[in-house]
Motif scaffolding. Structure first.
Motif, PDB file in Angstrom:
ATOM      1  N   GLU A 265       0.805  -1.222   0.000  1.00  0.00           N
ATOM      2  CA  GLU A 265       0.000   0.000   0.000  1.00  0.00           C
ATOM      3  C   GLU A 265       0.846   1.286   0.000  1.00  0.00           C
ATOM      4  O   GLU A 265       0.545   2.209  -0.769  1.00  0.00           O
ATOM      5  CB  GLU A 265      -0.976  -0.033   1.187  1.00  0.00           C
ATOM      6  N   PRO A 266       1.913   1.387   0.827  1.00  0.00           N
ATOM      7  CA  PRO A 266       2.725   2.613   0.779  1.00  0.00           C
ATOM      8  C   PRO A 266       3.336   2.864  -0.602  1.00  0.00           C
ATOM      9  O   PRO A 266       3.373   4.010  -1.071  1.00  0.00           O
ATOM     10  CB  PRO A 266       3.822   2.356   1.825  1.00  0.00           C
ATOM     11  N   THR A 267       3.783   1.815  -1.255  1.00  0.00           N
ATOM     12  CA  THR A 267       4.357   1.967  -2.604  1.00  0.00           C
ATOM     13  C   THR A 267       3.280   2.420  -3.578  1.00  0.00           C
ATOM     14  O   THR A 267       3.501   3.303  -4.416  1.00  0.00           O
ATOM     15  CB  THR A 267       4.971   0.627  -3.078  1.00  0.00           C
ATOM     16  N   TYR A 268       2.110   1.828  -3.446  1.00  0.00           N
ATOM     17  CA  TYR A 268       0.997   2.204  -4.330  1.00  0.00           C
ATOM     18  C   TYR A 268       0.638   3.683  -4.152  1.00  0.00           C
ATOM     19  O   TYR A 268       0.509   4.417  -5.136  1.00  0.00           O
ATOM     20  CB  TYR A 268      -0.212   1.321  -4.013  1.00  0.00           C
ATOM     21  N   GLU A 269       0.525   4.108  -2.902  1.00  0.00           N
ATOM     22  CA  GLU A 269       0.165   5.512  -2.631  1.00  0.00           C
ATOM     23  C   GLU A 269       1.226   6.455  -3.185  1.00  0.00           C
ATOM     24  O   GLU A 269       0.901   7.514  -3.731  1.00  0.00           O
ATOM     25  CB  GLU A 269      -0.011   5.736  -1.127  1.00  0.00           C
ATOM     26  N   LYS A 270       2.488   6.073  -3.059  1.00  0.00           N
ATOM     27  CA  LYS A 270       3.590   6.899  -3.572  1.00  0.00           C
ATOM     28  C   LYS A 270       3.497   7.029  -5.097  1.00  0.00           C
ATOM     29  O   LYS A 270       3.674   8.107  -5.667  1.00  0.00           O
ATOM     30  CB  LYS A 270       4.919   6.256  -3.162  1.00  0.00           C
ATOM     31  N   ARG A 271       3.201   5.929  -5.745  1.00  0.00           N
ATOM     32  CA  ARG A 271       3.064   5.944  -7.212  1.00  0.00           C
ATOM     33  C   ARG A 271       1.901   6.844  -7.643  1.00  0.00           C
ATOM     34  O   ARG A 271       2.035   7.650  -8.569  1.00  0.00           O
ATOM     35  CB  ARG A 271       2.823   4.519  -7.720  1.00  0.00           C
ATOM     36  N   ILE A 272       0.772   6.663  -6.970  1.00  0.00           N
ATOM     37  CA  ILE A 272      -0.415   7.443  -7.346  1.00  0.00           C
ATOM     38  C   ILE A 272      -0.184   8.943  -7.112  1.00  0.00           C
ATOM     39  O   ILE A 272      -0.583   9.784  -7.918  1.00  0.00           O
ATOM     40  CB  ILE A 272      -1.663   6.941  -6.571  1.00  0.00           C
ATOM     41  N   ARG A 273       0.505   9.271  -6.017  1.00  0.00           N
ATOM     42  CA  ARG A 273       0.832  10.685  -5.754  1.00  0.00           C
ATOM     43  C   ARG A 273       1.687  11.245  -6.894  1.00  0.00           C
ATOM     44  O   ARG A 273       1.477  12.365  -7.346  1.00  0.00           O
ATOM     45  CB  ARG A 273       1.583  10.833  -4.433  1.00  0.00           C
TER      46      ARG A 273
ATOM     47  N   CYS B 189      -2.490   3.810 -20.082  1.00  0.00           N
ATOM     48  CA  CYS B 189      -2.958   2.976 -18.961  1.00  0.00           C
ATOM     49  C   CYS B 189      -3.728   3.791 -17.932  1.00  0.00           C
ATOM     50  O   CYS B 189      -3.459   4.976 -17.738  1.00  0.00           O
ATOM     51  CB  CYS B 189      -1.756   2.346 -18.263  1.00  0.00           C
ATOM     52  N   LEU B 190      -4.660   3.124 -17.273  1.00  0.00           N
ATOM     53  CA  LEU B 190      -5.325   3.701 -16.109  1.00  0.00           C
ATOM     54  C   LEU B 190      -4.329   3.567 -14.964  1.00  0.00           C
ATOM     55  O   LEU B 190      -4.003   2.452 -14.542  1.00  0.00           O
ATOM     56  CB  LEU B 190      -6.622   2.940 -15.805  1.00  0.00           C
ATOM     57  N   VAL B 191      -3.824   4.688 -14.483  1.00  0.00           N
ATOM     58  CA  VAL B 191      -2.710   4.620 -13.533  1.00  0.00           C
ATOM     59  C   VAL B 191      -3.079   3.944 -12.213  1.00  0.00           C
ATOM     60  O   VAL B 191      -2.247   3.277 -11.604  1.00  0.00           O
ATOM     61  CB  VAL B 191      -2.088   6.014 -13.275  1.00  0.00           C
ATOM     62  N   LYS B 192      -4.327   4.100 -11.765  1.00  0.00           N
ATOM     63  CA  LYS B 192      -4.726   3.472 -10.499  1.00  0.00           C
ATOM     64  C   LYS B 192      -4.680   1.944 -10.596  1.00  0.00           C
ATOM     65  O   LYS B 192      -4.520   1.269  -9.590  1.00  0.00           O
ATOM     66  CB  LYS B 192      -6.127   3.926 -10.082  1.00  0.00           C
ATOM     67  N   TYR B 193      -4.834   1.419 -11.775  1.00  0.00           N
ATOM     68  CA  TYR B 193      -4.760  -0.027 -11.985  1.00  0.00           C
ATOM     69  C   TYR B 193      -3.295  -0.437 -12.196  1.00  0.00           C
ATOM     70  O   TYR B 193      -2.784  -1.305 -11.500  1.00  0.00           O
ATOM     71  CB  TYR B 193      -5.614  -0.417 -13.188  1.00  0.00           C
ATOM     72  N   LYS B 194      -2.633   0.211 -13.121  1.00  0.00           N
ATOM     73  CA  LYS B 194      -1.254  -0.155 -13.459  1.00  0.00           C
ATOM     74  C   LYS B 194      -0.319  -0.061 -12.257  1.00  0.00           C
ATOM     75  O   LYS B 194       0.553  -0.919 -12.071  1.00  0.00           O
ATOM     76  CB  LYS B 194      -0.746   0.756 -14.579  1.00  0.00           C
ATOM     77  N   ALA B 195      -0.517   0.959 -11.429  1.00  0.00           N
ATOM     78  CA  ALA B 195       0.386   1.188 -10.295  1.00  0.00           C
ATOM     79  C   ALA B 195       0.325   0.074  -9.255  1.00  0.00           C
ATOM     80  O   ALA B 195       1.192  -0.005  -8.387  1.00  0.00           O
ATOM     81  CB  ALA B 195       0.076   2.529  -9.643  1.00  0.00           C
ATOM     82  N   LYS B 196      -0.643  -0.788  -9.336  1.00  0.00           N
ATOM     83  CA  LYS B 196      -0.765  -1.899  -8.386  1.00  0.00           C
ATOM     84  C   LYS B 196       0.262  -2.999  -8.639  1.00  0.00           C
ATOM     85  O   LYS B 196       0.513  -3.827  -7.774  1.00  0.00           O
ATOM     86  CB  LYS B 196      -2.168  -2.531  -8.482  1.00  0.00           C
ATOM     87  N   PHE B 197       0.861  -3.013  -9.816  1.00  0.00           N
ATOM     88  CA  PHE B 197       1.715  -4.138 -10.191  1.00  0.00           C
ATOM     89  C   PHE B 197       3.210  -3.806 -10.111  1.00  0.00           C
ATOM     90  O   PHE B 197       3.678  -2.844 -10.710  1.00  0.00           O
ATOM     91  CB  PHE B 197       1.359  -4.606 -11.600  1.00  0.00           C
ATOM     92  N   ALA B 198       3.931  -4.640  -9.375  1.00  0.00           N
ATOM     93  CA  ALA B 198       5.361  -4.416  -9.156  1.00  0.00           C
ATOM     94  C   ALA B 198       6.173  -4.485 -10.442  1.00  0.00           C
ATOM     95  O   ALA B 198       7.222  -3.848 -10.561  1.00  0.00           O
ATOM     96  CB  ALA B 198       5.889  -5.432  -8.151  1.00  0.00           C
ATOM     97  N   ASP B 199       5.695  -5.233 -11.412  1.00  0.00           N
ATOM     98  CA  ASP B 199       6.470  -5.388 -12.644  1.00  0.00           C
ATOM     99  C   ASP B 199       6.137  -4.320 -13.694  1.00  0.00           C
ATOM    100  O   ASP B 199       6.621  -4.388 -14.818  1.00  0.00           O
ATOM    101  CB  ASP B 199       6.274  -6.789 -13.225  1.00  0.00           C
ATOM    102  N   LYS B 200       5.336  -3.329 -13.304  1.00  0.00           N
ATOM    103  CA  LYS B 200       5.023  -2.217 -14.221  1.00  0.00           C
ATOM    104  C   LYS B 200       5.822  -1.006 -13.806  1.00  0.00           C
ATOM    105  O   LYS B 200       6.199  -0.855 -12.643  1.00  0.00           O
ATOM    106  CB  LYS B 200       3.522  -1.884 -14.162  1.00  0.00           C
TER     107      LYS B 200
END
Ligand code: SF4
Length: 86
Positions: A38-46, A65-76
């Motif tokens: 979750e912290p990594t996801y929030e950082k990406r979305i910010r 890409c829809l960033v809220k979806y793409k940002a969930k994946f470590a390999d993206k």
């Protein structure tokens, strides 16, 4: 001021409602191996929300890409031409 469409292939009809995006994100299994924490996801979305390449508050203009979806994946990764922002 009128909206300026920056994407060559898309127009506002490709806008995806927030509820639909949330549904897509929720459909990713919690135990998905390559899902970021979750912290990594929030950082990406910010980073995306502060990026001038974010269109319609949902979509990256470089990859579409829809960033809220793409940002969930470590390999993206962020495709920003001047260097990845996450
Ligand atoms: S270029 Fe990177 S930071 Fe900017 S909107 Fe796209 S994925 Fe997000």
């Amino acid at each position: 001021m009128a909206h300026v469409n920056e994407c060559k292939g898309c127009n506002q009809t490709v806008m995806v409602p927030e509820e639909a995006i949330e549904k897509m994100v929720d459909s990713i299994p919690q135990d998905q191996v390559n899902r970021v924490n979750e912290p990594t996801y929030e950082k990406r979305i910010r980073a995306c929300y502060h990026c001038s390449s974010l269109l319609y508050k949902t979509t990256c203009k470089h990859c579409g890409c829809l960033v809220k979806y793409k940002a969930k994946f470590a390999d993206k990764e962020c495709p920003h031409p001047q260097g990845s922002r996450w």
